[in-house]
Design an enzyme around this catalytic site. Structure first.
Site, PDB file in Angstrom:
ATOM      1  N   PRO A  53       0.873  -1.178  -0.062  1.00  0.00           N
ATOM      2  CG  PRO A  53       0.166  -1.181   2.174  1.00  0.00           C
ATOM      3  CD  PRO A  53       0.789  -1.797   1.169  1.00  0.00           C
TER       4      PRO A  53
ATOM      5  CG  HIS B 222       3.816   5.618   4.120  1.00  0.00           C
ATOM      6  ND1 HIS B 222       3.038   5.585   5.275  1.00  0.00           N
ATOM      7  CD2 HIS B 222       5.103   6.535   4.423  1.00  0.00           C
ATOM      8  CE1 HIS B 222       3.599   6.473   6.111  1.00  0.00           C
ATOM      9  NE2 HIS B 222       4.827   6.999   5.814  1.00  0.00           N
TER      10      HIS B 222
ATOM     11  CB  ILE C  77      10.593   2.958   0.451  1.00  0.00           C
ATOM     12  CG1 ILE C  77      12.277   2.198   0.785  1.00  0.00           C
ATOM     13  CG2 ILE C  77      10.336   4.116   1.400  1.00  0.00           C
ATOM     14  CD1 ILE C  77      13.212   3.121   0.079  1.00  0.00           C
ATOM     15  CB  CYS C  78       5.207   2.121   2.390  1.00  0.00           C
ATOM     16  SG  CYS C  78       3.730   2.556   1.738  1.00  0.00           S
ATOM     17  CG  LEU C  79       8.345   8.129   0.254  1.00  0.00           C
ATOM     18  CD1 LEU C  79       8.077   8.337   1.518  1.00  0.00           C
ATOM     19  CD2 LEU C  79       9.811   8.243  -0.107  1.00  0.00           C
TER      20      LEU C  79
END
Ligand SMILES: [Zn+2]
Ligand SMILES: [Zn+2]
Lengths: 348, 153
Positions: free
Chosen positions: A45, A47, B88-90
């Site tokens: 997901p 962020h 990385i969740c960005l």
């Protein structure tokens, strides 16, 4: 200086109809990121990032910290209404797939301006003799002598003339000024208007092209300064609304018009159009960030994204962008069209 | 080798990264492939990653800058928005990418993510759960991992 180019331009462009649609006001500084709450399961997901540093040169050049000199605007003044600009390309034939945004070619010119009201400086100040009445005050530059007329609730008529829809509100006076840079203007005591009678709505909306405040600043050059023929009006007209702010009224400029020798120009602000000296002064750290296309970091910026008006691309990259993305690189607003701007200096 | 057709943009960005590195960040291109960067980010002070040196890899795809760079942590890190593969969740690496962003801005955003873990939008589910259930303990684990895996050896 300006006379010859103006005269030449008069042949190129026709005077406008009395009412001209204004450009929308500039958007607020871009929100850098948005929440998005959907979480599709298999891919990670998204962020919401902590605020990354703003895209280069987005905020630094929104407003010029140093007013341009009175003789040249760095925002292009576009003659209005726009007859097809001389260089306009014929519309390309329809391509397959979704219609790409088209690139409009615009000639931007520096127009000699005799009077320049610094639009960020306009205030309403209470009249000491009658605090309910407000006096208009601002800072301005003038390269010749001239005069100022203030209109309340005024409408534009033929040839950039203005008249109030409430003529009984005030007696119009032309307040003379002398030439000089960074002068302070304040309306003479007693000539202001008590705006307390008007609803906020009336004050803050240019409804039906009626602007609550219009400042008509007109150069009246003496003959040796170039003031020659009968009908040579050179005026800068500032149209504003009034907004309530902490129990006070604040002036918000909606547009400025130049009326020079029978040609009407409207200031269209393009974010990012700065000259090199200003860029250097404004943000030495960003070195050449203010001038290069944000995509190739190489070519000069000459194409603005519409409607947000971020001048951030070169024409080559603009072509790429229009096929690969529909968002402005600076603020991510949808792109409706791209406008290529060629800055042409007035002939000497 | 594959560097002959490197766009001017990438050359310029690389030059600027080398000549004016951002504080706490270094990025240098690989000699074999100028689109591949070895990156090091220092753990920000006041964060559980303080004192750590984190290695990352960054790759500029063919479509860059119209598409975002691909970035991944190589150093193990205990963070709710970074999974065990280092992904990385960005948002700016995904749908919020803009070609006006650059390698530098991406790396600064990642550095900022280390200062501000967000367990409400997790990538590493168990880490996020831990973070929400007992933040003090999770922070301790993150510090421990920093000592063990990111000591800069
Ligand atoms: Zn470009
Ligand atoms: Zn924009």
């Amino acid at each position: 200086m300006g006379a010859s180019s103006s005269r030449r331009r008069r042949d190129d462009y026709y005077p406008p109809p009395p009412h001209y649609t204004s450009y929308p006001p500039p958007p607020p500084p871009p929100p850098h990121h948005h929440h998005h709450h959907h979480h599709p399961p298999p891919p990670p997901p998204h962020h919401r990032a902590p605020p990354p540093p703003p895209p280069p040169a987005a905020s630094s050049y929104y407003y010029h910290p140093h007013p341009p000199p009175p003789h040249a605007y760095h925002g292009p003044w576009h003659p209005a209404p726009a007859p097809p600009p001389p260089l306009q390309q014929p519309q390309p034939p329809a391509l397959t797939g979704p219609p790409p945004e088209y690139v409009e070619h615009q000639q931007a010119q520096k127009v000699k301006n005799y009077v320049n009201l610094h639009k960020d400086t306009i205030r309403l100040e209470p009249d000491g003799a009658d605090p309910d009445r407000r006096l208009v005050a601002f800072t301005f530059d003038a390269v010749t002598d001239g005069r100022v007329t203030i209109y309340y609730f005024a409408k534009e008529g033929k040839d950039c003339s203005f008249s109030s829809v409430y003529p009984e509100l005030q007696t119009l006076t032309k307040i003379p000024f002398q030439k000089g840079l960074a002068q302070r203007f304040i309306q003479p005591s007693g000539s202001g208007v008590d705006l307390g009678f008007f609803s906020l709505d009336e004050l803050s909306n240019p409804s039906g092209e009626v602007y609550p405040l219009v400042v008509y600043a007109e150069a009246y050059p003496s003959p040796e300064e170039g003031g020659s023929s009968v009908n040579s009006t050179r005026a800068q007209i500032t149209l504003a609304v009034l907004e309530k702010h902490n129990n006070d009224l604040r002036v918000k400029v909606i547009k400025q018009i130049l009326w020079i020798d029978g040609v009407r120009y409207e200031l269209q602000e393009i974010f990012g159009l700065v000259n090199s000296t200003e860029a250097d002064v404004a943000d030495a750290d960003a070195d050449d960030m203010g001038k290069e296309c944000v995509i190739c970091l190489t070519e000069p910026r000459d194409t603005a994204v519409m409607p947000c008006r971020h001048l951030c691309l070169c024409s080559e990259c603009a072509k790429t962008l229009r096929f690969q993305s529909n968002k402005c690189p600076i603020c991510r607003q949808p792109v409706e069209k791209l406008m290529e701007i060629k800055v042409r200096s007035p002939e000497p | 080798m594959a560097n002959s057709n490197l766009p001017r943009r990438i050359i310029k960005e690389t030059q600027r990264l080398l000549s004016e590195p951002a504080p706490g960040i270094s990025a240098s291109p690989s000699e074999e492939n100028m689109r591949y960067f070895n990156v090091m980010i220092l753990g920000p002070s006041q964060s559980p990653y303080e004192g750590g040196v984190f290695k990352l890899e960054l790759f500029l795809p063919e479509e860059y800058p119209m598409a975002p760079p691909k970035v991944r942590f190589l150093t193990k890190i205990y963070h709710p928005n970074i999974d065990k593969l280092g992904r990385i969740c960005l948002d700016i690496l995904k749908d919020k990418w803009s070609p006006a962003l650059q390698i530098r801005t991406v790396l600064l955003s990642i550095q900022a993510l280390l200062s501000a873990p967000n367990p409400d939008d997790p990538l590493a589910d168990n880490v996020a759960k831990h973070w929400k259930a007992n933040e003090t303990e999770a922070v301790e684990t993150a510090k421990e991992w920093t000592r063990v895996y990111a000591s800069g050896a």
